[in-house]
Design a protein around this motif. Structure first.
Motif, short mmCIF file in Angstrom:
data_model
loop_
_atom_site.label_atom_id
_atom_site.label_comp_id
_atom_site.label_asym_id
_atom_site.label_seq_id
_atom_site.Cartn_x
_atom_site.Cartn_y
_atom_site.Cartn_z
N GLY A 67 40.67 37.08 56.67
CA GLY A 67 40.02 36.34 55.61
C GLY A 67 40.04 37.03 54.26
N PHE A 68 39.92 38.35 54.24
CA PHE A 68 39.93 39.07 52.97
C PHE A 68 41.31 39.05 52.32
N GLU A 69 42.34 39.20 53.12
CA GLU A 69 43.70 39.11 52.59
C GLU A 69 43.99 37.71 52.05
N ALA A 70 43.49 36.71 52.77
CA ALA A 70 43.66 35.33 52.31
C ALA A 70 42.89 35.10 51.01
N ALA A 71 41.70 35.66 50.91
CA ALA A 71 40.89 35.52 49.70
C ALA A 71 41.61 36.11 48.50
N GLN A 72 42.24 37.26 48.71
CA GLN A 72 42.99 37.90 47.62
C GLN A 72 44.15 37.02 47.17
N ALA A 73 44.84 36.42 48.14
CA ALA A 73 45.96 35.54 47.80
C ALA A 73 45.47 34.28 47.09
N LEU A 74 44.37 33.71 47.53
CA LEU A 74 43.84 32.50 46.90
C LEU A 74 43.34 32.77 45.49
N ALA A 75 42.84 33.99 45.26
CA ALA A 75 42.35 34.33 43.93
C ALA A 75 43.48 34.33 42.90
N GLY A 76 44.71 34.48 43.37
CA GLY A 76 45.86 34.50 42.46
C GLY A 76 46.45 33.13 42.20
N THR A 77 45.89 32.09 42.78
CA THR A 77 46.41 30.75 42.55
C THR A 77 45.94 30.21 41.21
N GLU A 78 46.56 29.14 40.75
CA GLU A 78 46.27 28.60 39.42
C GLU A 78 44.82 28.18 39.27
N VAL A 79 44.29 27.49 40.27
CA VAL A 79 42.88 27.09 40.27
C VAL A 79 42.26 27.56 41.58
N PRO A 80 41.74 28.77 41.62
CA PRO A 80 41.20 29.31 42.88
C PRO A 80 40.03 28.48 43.39
N ARG A 128 29.29 23.47 43.93
CA ARG A 128 29.52 22.44 42.91
C ARG A 128 29.55 23.04 41.51
N SER A 129 28.98 24.24 41.36
CA SER A 129 28.98 24.90 40.06
C SER A 129 30.20 25.80 39.88
N TRP A 130 31.10 25.76 40.84
CA TRP A 130 32.30 26.60 40.76
C TRP A 130 33.10 26.27 39.51
N ASN A 131 33.54 27.28 38.77
CA ASN A 131 34.24 27.03 37.51
C ASN A 131 35.72 27.34 37.60
N GLY A 132 36.24 27.56 38.82
CA GLY A 132 37.66 27.80 38.96
C GLY A 132 38.06 29.26 38.83
N ARG A 133 37.08 30.12 38.48
CA ARG A 133 37.42 31.54 38.31
C ARG A 133 36.52 32.46 39.11
N ARG A 134 35.25 32.13 39.16
CA ARG A 134 34.28 33.00 39.82
C ARG A 134 33.17 32.15 40.38
N PRO A 135 32.43 32.66 41.42
CA PRO A 135 31.34 31.88 41.98
C PRO A 135 30.17 31.80 41.01
N ALA A 136 29.50 30.65 41.04
CA ALA A 136 28.29 30.51 40.23
C ALA A 136 27.19 31.36 40.83
N THR A 137 26.37 31.99 39.96
CA THR A 137 25.23 32.73 40.47
C THR A 137 24.08 31.78 40.69
N ALA A 138 23.10 32.24 41.40
CA ALA A 138 21.96 31.37 41.69
C ALA A 138 21.17 31.04 40.44
N THR A 139 21.40 31.79 39.33
CA THR A 139 20.68 31.48 38.10
C THR A 139 21.30 30.31 37.37
#
Length: 245
Positions: free
Chosen positions: A61-74, A116-127
């Motif tokens: 899962g971690f290797e897959a996460a790294q690969a997905l992070a490099g896609t155009e819209v993660p 739903r608050s995902w912005n395509g680059r990083r996870p939304a924080t709880a704030t």
């Protein structure tokens, strides 16, 4: 919201699929049996969220996460695993959430709402979302010299604002986080009380309210040497609250 489920165990995959199918506004677009397959499918299907197991043959899962992070819209990444000891690695991988199997419908629903608050680059924080008792965080995450440090909310004594950062005082020390005191007060309104414009104190650790020689008041918390200054406007309300504790 389009979801991809990835798990090498058929039974675990089927359970997540069933949970997703019961949720309004959520569409299951694909399944994958390992990380490599998940990455390939995600590039074609472009899911908004990937529910990812960690320990899988071939590509984990971690290797897959790294690969997905490099896609155009993660996609937003939610790890679903049977193991508790990978949480730090998961948040280093910019995971939105970390759920332990067997995943409950409520837990998954809350995590998907945050997605739903995902912005395509990083996870939304709880704030960035309005938290409720059912979906708020159990841990506060802070970046330190050791990487991502997770502090259990139940171990936090107080939050103290100082210019742009918040000091989180817990049982083993303190960390700094880049959040706002107002957001923390809203998220944990039944666990912490405002004692000053720059401080929230944990109700479960309140020990005593003292008046010091200059007429001001300070709050003592169990396990903390330093006292918190209590502003005059909060003294009466704090006294009433302490009578009910």
């Amino acid at each position: 919201m389009r979801v991809l489920v990835c798990d090498d165990e058929q039974l675990a995959r089927d359970r997540l699929v069933r949970l997703v199918d019961t949720m309004d506004g959520i569409e299951l677009v694909a399944q994958a049996a390992n990380g490599r397959e998940a990455v390939e499918v995600a590039r074609h299907m472009r899911p908004d969220v990937v529910l990812m197991d960690i320990r899988m043959p071939g590509m984990d899962g971690f290797e897959a996460a790294q690969a997905l992070a490099g896609t155009e819209v993660p996609p937003a990444l939610i790890f679903c695993t049977a193991y508790e000891d990978h949480a730090l690695e998961a948040f280093r991988a910019q995971a939105l959430d970390y759920l332990l199997k067997p995943v409950s419908r409520d837990e998954l629903g809350a995590a998907l709402e945050r997605a739903r608050s995902w912005n395509g680059r990083r996870p939304a924080t709880a704030t960035t979302v309005e938290a409720t008792a059912s979906d708020r965080r159990n841990h506060i995450s802070a970046r330190t010299h050791r990487g991502i440090e997770l502090v259990p909310v139940q171990d936090i004594r107080y939050f103290l604002a100082d210019q742009k950062y918040i000091t989180v005082r817990h049982g083993s020390g303190e960390v700094l986080i880049d959040e706002t005191l107002k957001d923390l007060e809203t998220e944990f309104d039944d666990l912490f009380v405002r004692v000053h414009r720059n401080a929230l104190a944990a109700l479960k650790y309140i020990e005593s309210l003292e008046q010091v020689p200059n007429g001001h008041h300070q709050l003592r918390l169990r396990g903390v040497a330093d006292a918190l200054v209590v502003s005059r406007r909060h003294v009466a309300g704090l006294r009433r609250l302490m009578q009910r504790l």
